[in-house]
Every structure is written in structure tokens, then in C-alpha cells.
Design a protein around this motif. Structure first.
Motif, mmCIF file in Angstrom:
data_model
loop_
_atom_site.group_PDB
_atom_site.id
_atom_site.type_symbol
_atom_site.label_atom_id
_atom_site.label_comp_id
_atom_site.label_asym_id
_atom_site.label_seq_id
_atom_site.Cartn_x
_atom_site.Cartn_y
_atom_site.Cartn_z
ATOM 1 N N THR A 82 -1.451 -5.234 5.049
ATOM 2 C CA THR A 82 -2.227 -4.188 4.383
ATOM 3 C C THR A 82 -3.026 -4.664 3.174
ATOM 4 O O THR A 82 -3.685 -3.848 2.522
ATOM 5 N N TYR A 100 -6.564 -1.940 -0.450
ATOM 6 C CA TYR A 100 -5.260 -1.778 0.200
ATOM 7 C C TYR A 100 -5.378 -0.849 1.410
ATOM 8 O O TYR A 100 -6.127 0.142 1.379
ATOM 9 N N GLY A 101 -4.600 -1.132 2.443
ATOM 10 C CA GLY A 101 -4.362 -0.181 3.516
ATOM 11 C C GLY A 101 -5.598 0.512 4.044
ATOM 12 O O GLY A 101 -6.549 -0.119 4.521
ATOM 13 N N ARG A 114 4.726 -5.620 5.845
ATOM 14 C CA ARG A 114 3.666 -4.653 5.564
ATOM 15 C C ARG A 114 2.734 -5.164 4.467
ATOM 16 O O ARG A 114 1.532 -4.886 4.495
ATOM 17 N N ASP A 136 -4.429 5.090 -1.056
ATOM 18 C CA ASP A 136 -4.486 3.622 -1.054
ATOM 19 C C ASP A 136 -5.585 3.187 -2.014
ATOM 20 O O ASP A 136 -6.746 3.575 -1.854
ATOM 21 N N ASP A 150 0.833 -1.191 0.000
ATOM 22 C CA ASP A 150 0.000 0.000 0.000
ATOM 23 C C ASP A 150 0.875 1.252 0.000
ATOM 24 O O ASP A 150 2.077 1.181 -0.276
#
Length: 250
Positions: free
Chosen positions: A165, A53-54, A161, A49, A27
């Protein structure tokens, strides 16, 4: 208006507005290092984003590059920006180009960092499956296919991450999106200067791969970033941000 993409951060008070788009495997957190080094006096940065995503979870992934560009433009409209530049990485780089074809009169500059092709990236069945199944071990895929020189701790953080995410359906949906892009002929609509930045050691996005894109741009230039692969903002954070801001000022 319903918006299915969301800004993870809006930073700065500068008069030059910049929309920032992330790539496939991560993201907008991919920009965390460059965000810390960004000029917030001359620029205002909006980090988006994409749907799924995120900050945009939970939501359905966008449908194709056109859907991604439409989500980005809808989010920008909420900010009231009528003139802005757009920066994008990889999948976000091709989306930045699509945004510029859809609203050319609003775009000041485009900076596409290691962008995939607006003409799509046709993959045979086995290669496509390998990209899809890279979800099982994205670190190995990134090191072998995209950024062979990335530091181990940077890669570990990127993978962590990635897992935090997004999910596998998002991974697979956006793989289809970026490999099937099909608007090379529309690049002539772009009225603003376009800088295409690529990593010297990126095995995937090379100068030869980028040549058709460059050839279709009315005002495009190619910039090689030394000693980095597909993730310059992680591999050489300060240098990447300097190159981005230089292109935005050009």
C-alpha cells in the motif's frame, strides 16, 4: 476542488460523523479489525488514506503535517460534513490534533491513539537514519521499537500490507512530516474534548512523552490501554474499538 487524499471506506449511517486517520507504516488498512467491530448505527466512519497511501496512490505525499491536515479537511468538505469527530493513530493522531486546531468550531471530539508530538520528535542523525532504513525490515523495527508483544501473524500481515500500500519515497516523506511537526502552541485553539490513548507496553509513545501535549490542551485526558504497544487496534482489537467509542461518547 482537487483532492489528493481519498477515502478507502465510508461505513455506517449514524448521526455522529467520524474522520479516521492512519499512521506512518500502514494505510487505513490498519483499522480493518476495528472496522469489523465498529458501531455503524450511532456513527458514520470515514477512513482516509493520506496522499501516497492505499486508495490515494499514485499521488505525491502531503507536505508536512499541515499538508496532511489540509488534505483531510478537503476530503471531509466533499462529504459535506460541517460537524464531526476525528480519530487518528500515531502520525494520524498528531494530524487529528492539527485538524482540530485549524477548524475548532467543527470538531466534536478528538481521539488520538498513540500520537506523536505536535512539537515534533527531534531525532539525532543516526536515529533518523535508523527510522528511514527501517523500510528494509519494518517488522523488526516494529517489534523492537513499537510493539514488542505483537503476535507474529499480526506482524506478518502488517508488514505485507505495508509493502502493498505504499513505497519507500512515501515512507521517507512522511517520516519527515511527523518528526518535524511544530504546532504545540496552537493546541489552545481546540475547543472540544481530547482523549489521548496510549499503549502500556509502547516503548516510544509513553506517558512522559505525551505530557507536554496534554499540558497544552484545554480539555485533554490521558487513557492507558493495558498490555498493548503502539498498535492497539491490531494487538487488542475489541478493546481498542471500545475505548475509541467510549471517548467519542464522553
Amino acid at each position: 476542488m482537487t483532492i489528493d487524499a481519498h477515502f478507502a471506506a465510508i461505513e455506517g449511517n449514524g448521526p455522529h460523523h467520524v474522520l479516521v486517520l492512519h499512521g506512518w507504516a500502514l494505510d487505513s488498512g490498519v483499522w480493518l479489525g476495528t472496522r469489523a467491530k465498529s458501531n455503524v448505527m450511532d456513527f458514520t466512519w470515514a477512513y482516509l488514506d493520506f496522499p501516497g497511501y492505499g486508495a490515494s496512490r499514485p499521488s505525491q505525499p502531503a507536505d508536512g503535517v499541515d499538508g496532511m491536515a489540509a488534505s483531510a479537511l478537503s476530503a471531509v468538505d466533499e462529504l459535506g460534513w460541517t460537524s464531526f469527530s476525528v480519530v487518528g493513530h500515531s502520525m494520524g493522531g498528531v494530524t487529528a490534533l492539527r485538524v482540530a486546531t485549524l477548524r475548532p468550531e467543527a470538531i466534536s471530539r478528538v481521539v488520538a491513539l498513540t500520537p506523536v508530538s505536535p512539537g515534533g520528535t527531534p531525532l539525532d542523525e543516526a536515529t533518523y537514519a535508523a527510522f528511514a532504513n527501517a523500510w528494509d525490515d519494518p517488522g523488526a523495527a516494529i517489534r523492537s521499537n513499537l510493539a514488542p508483544g505483537i503476535e507474529a501473524d499480526d506482524l506478518d500481515r502488517l508488514v505485507a500490507r505495508n509493502r502493498a500500500t505504499m513505497d519507500r519515497p512515501t515512507w521517507e516523506a512522511y517520516l519527515k512530516n511527523w518528526t518535524s511537526a511544530d504546532f504545540m502552541g496552537d493546541l489552545s485553539r481546540i475547543q472540544s474534548p481530547v482523549a489521548i490513548l496510549y499503549g502500556e507496553t509502547d516503548p516510544f509513545i509513553t506517558a512522559d512523552y505525551l505530557k507536554p501535549t496534554l499540558d497544552h490542551l484545554p480539555d485533554g485526558r490521558l487513557v492507558k490501554l493495558p498490555s498493548v504497544g503502539h498498535y492497539p487496534m491490531i494487538e487488542a482489537t475489541a478493546e481498542a474499538q471500545e475505548a475509541i467509542e467510549k471517548a467519542l461518547r464522553a
